[in-house]
Design an enzyme around this catalytic site. Structure first.
Site, PDB file in Angstrom:
ATOM      1  N   PRO A 220     -60.593  21.152 -45.393  1.00 39.20           N
ATOM      2  CA  PRO A 220     -60.774  21.530 -46.799  1.00 39.20           C
ATOM      3  C   PRO A 220     -60.790  20.280 -47.684  1.00 39.20           C
ATOM      4  O   PRO A 220     -59.920  19.424 -47.585  1.00 39.20           O
ATOM      5  CB  PRO A 220     -59.551  22.409 -47.091  1.00 39.20           C
ATOM      6  CG  PRO A 220     -59.136  22.935 -45.762  1.00 39.20           C
ATOM      7  CD  PRO A 220     -59.430  21.831 -44.792  1.00 39.20           C
ATOM      8  N   GLU A 221     -61.812  20.179 -48.506  1.00 41.78           N
ATOM      9  CA  GLU A 221     -61.939  19.022 -49.389  1.00 41.78           C
ATOM     10  C   GLU A 221     -61.309  19.322 -50.742  1.00 41.78           C
ATOM     11  O   GLU A 221     -60.784  20.414 -50.982  1.00 41.78           O
ATOM     12  CB  GLU A 221     -63.408  18.621 -49.489  1.00 41.78           C
ATOM     13  CG  GLU A 221     -63.996  18.274 -48.116  1.00 41.78           C
ATOM     14  CD  GLU A 221     -65.402  17.698 -48.161  1.00 41.78           C
ATOM     15  OE1 GLU A 221     -65.787  17.106 -49.179  1.00 41.78           O
ATOM     16  OE2 GLU A 221     -66.126  17.839 -47.156  1.00 41.78           O
TER      17      GLU A 221
ATOM     18  N   LYS B 103     -56.525  15.768 -51.487  1.00 45.52           N
ATOM     19  CA  LYS B 103     -56.396  16.809 -50.465  1.00 45.52           C
ATOM     20  C   LYS B 103     -54.947  17.255 -50.292  1.00 45.52           C
ATOM     21  O   LYS B 103     -54.616  17.912 -49.301  1.00 45.52           O
ATOM     22  CB  LYS B 103     -56.961  16.295 -49.139  1.00 45.52           C
ATOM     23  CG  LYS B 103     -58.442  15.933 -49.217  1.00 45.52           C
ATOM     24  CD  LYS B 103     -58.961  15.400 -47.893  1.00 45.52           C
ATOM     25  CE  LYS B 103     -60.423  14.975 -48.004  1.00 45.52           C
ATOM     26  NZ  LYS B 103     -60.959  14.469 -46.726  1.00 45.52           N
TER      27      LYS B 103
ATOM     28  N   ASN C 272     -66.409  14.828 -45.977  1.00 47.37           N
ATOM     29  CA  ASN C 272     -67.709  14.519 -45.408  1.00 47.37           C
ATOM     30  C   ASN C 272     -68.854  15.286 -46.060  1.00 47.37           C
ATOM     31  O   ASN C 272     -69.947  14.749 -46.249  1.00 47.37           O
ATOM     32  CB  ASN C 272     -67.695  14.782 -43.902  1.00 47.37           C
ATOM     33  CG  ASN C 272     -68.727  13.957 -43.178  1.00 47.37           C
ATOM     34  OD1 ASN C 272     -68.991  12.815 -43.558  1.00 47.37           O
ATOM     35  ND2 ASN C 272     -69.332  14.510 -42.143  1.00 47.37           N
TER      36      ASN C 272
ATOM     37  N   ARG D  21     -66.956   9.453 -39.324  1.00 46.08           N
ATOM     38  CA  ARG D  21     -67.499  10.802 -39.498  1.00 46.08           C
ATOM     39  C   ARG D  21     -69.011  10.761 -39.390  1.00 46.08           C
ATOM     40  O   ARG D  21     -69.635   9.713 -39.549  1.00 46.08           O
ATOM     41  CB  ARG D  21     -67.102  11.376 -40.883  1.00 46.08           C
ATOM     42  CG  ARG D  21     -65.611  11.423 -41.156  1.00 46.08           C
ATOM     43  CD  ARG D  21     -64.881  12.402 -40.247  1.00 46.08           C
ATOM     44  NE  ARG D  21     -65.366  13.761 -40.366  1.00 46.08           N
ATOM     45  CZ  ARG D  21     -65.008  14.612 -41.330  1.00 46.08           C
ATOM     46  NH1 ARG D  21     -64.153  14.225 -42.271  1.00 46.08           N
ATOM     47  NH2 ARG D  21     -65.479  15.842 -41.351  1.00 46.08           N
TER      48      ARG D  21
END
Length: 250
Positions: free
Chosen positions: A2-3, A50, A160, A237
């Site tokens: 979760p961003e 976050k 990402n 990533r």
């Protein structure tokens, strides 16, 4: 993972539902000690990047980081049985939230909270974010801009999916280095605008006219021009970019 937009959405919803109430705090799974929090009044729920920070009367700050798999379940009946594996339950008069599979659910002493805040860069969704500091951090970051925006010490809350979509909107190659203050400011302004849309809708929104669509993230072709999306590893990533709309710097 979760961003930041989802963390701020959780914080806003839980703040509205629970703040000012004396909470019943438990750990059905048994892997968290609820003693310092149970029966205490919740003053505020705060999002920073976050991270979620819960401030209750007379208790150390409660720190939650969802990690890759963490999530919250909401129950409109606070007496409903929790799902197996619930690390933490926060129950008010009319609603309960169950925390599942976080990587962090822990008390933070004053020094620990101070260290956490010091480790994070400006958050595009916080009212106290210093835009000049955000621009300076990105403009002076070493290495590729696509790696820098994932560094939570540069900007907090970007993950990402947002990296891919924001750099597309900026027309910026993720491998670009030394982007400079003007480009850094343009990217920051995009982050402020679009993460707010994401917070309000509960998903990554990079095109308000097509909120369920992405430009390049996890796509084979660019949704704008149809060119094959470039895919490679950057900053640990998978990176995505359009070679036409985000041309590499020569």
């Amino acid at each position: 993972m979760p961003e930041g937009h989802l963390i701020h959405r959780y914080a806003r919803e839980q703040h509205a539902a629970l703040v000012g109430q004396v909470l019943a705090v438990s750990s059905p799974q048994g892997r968290f000690d609820p003693g310092p929090y149970d029966g205490r009044r919740l003053r505020t729920v705060e999002a920073y990047g976050k991270h979620l920070l819960y401030h209750l009367d007379g208790s150390p700050t409660l720190h939650v980081h969802l990690g890759m798999r963490g999530l919250f379940l909401r129950y409109d009946d606070p007496t409903a049985a929790p799902r197996p594996g619930t690390r933490l339950r926060l129950a008010g008069a009319d609603v309960a939230y169950d925390l599942i599979a976080p990587i962090r659910c822990e008390p933070l002493a004053v020094d620990g909270e101070r260290a956490l805040r010091a480790s994070l860069g400006p958050d595009p969704l916080r009212a106290d974010a210093d835009a000049a500091d955000a621009v300076s951090r990105l403009a002076t970051a070493r290495g590729a801009v696509g790696a820098a925006v994932l560094d939570q010490a540069v900007w907090a809350g970007i993950g990402n999916a947002w990296r891919a979509e924001l750099l597309f909107l900026a027309g910026l190659d993720p491998d670009a280095r030394g982007v400079g203050p003007e480009t850094a400011r343009r990217l920051w302004d995009l982050a402020v605008t679009y993460l707010a849309l994401g917070r309000d809708t509960g998903q990554v929104v990079s095109d308000p006219a097509a909120p369920d669509q992405r430009w390049v993230y996890k796509r084979q072709t660019c949704r704008r021009c149809g060119a094959p999306v470039r895919v490679w590893e950057l900053g640990g990533r998978t990176a995505y970019a359009c070679p036409v709309d985000q041309p590499p710097l020569v």
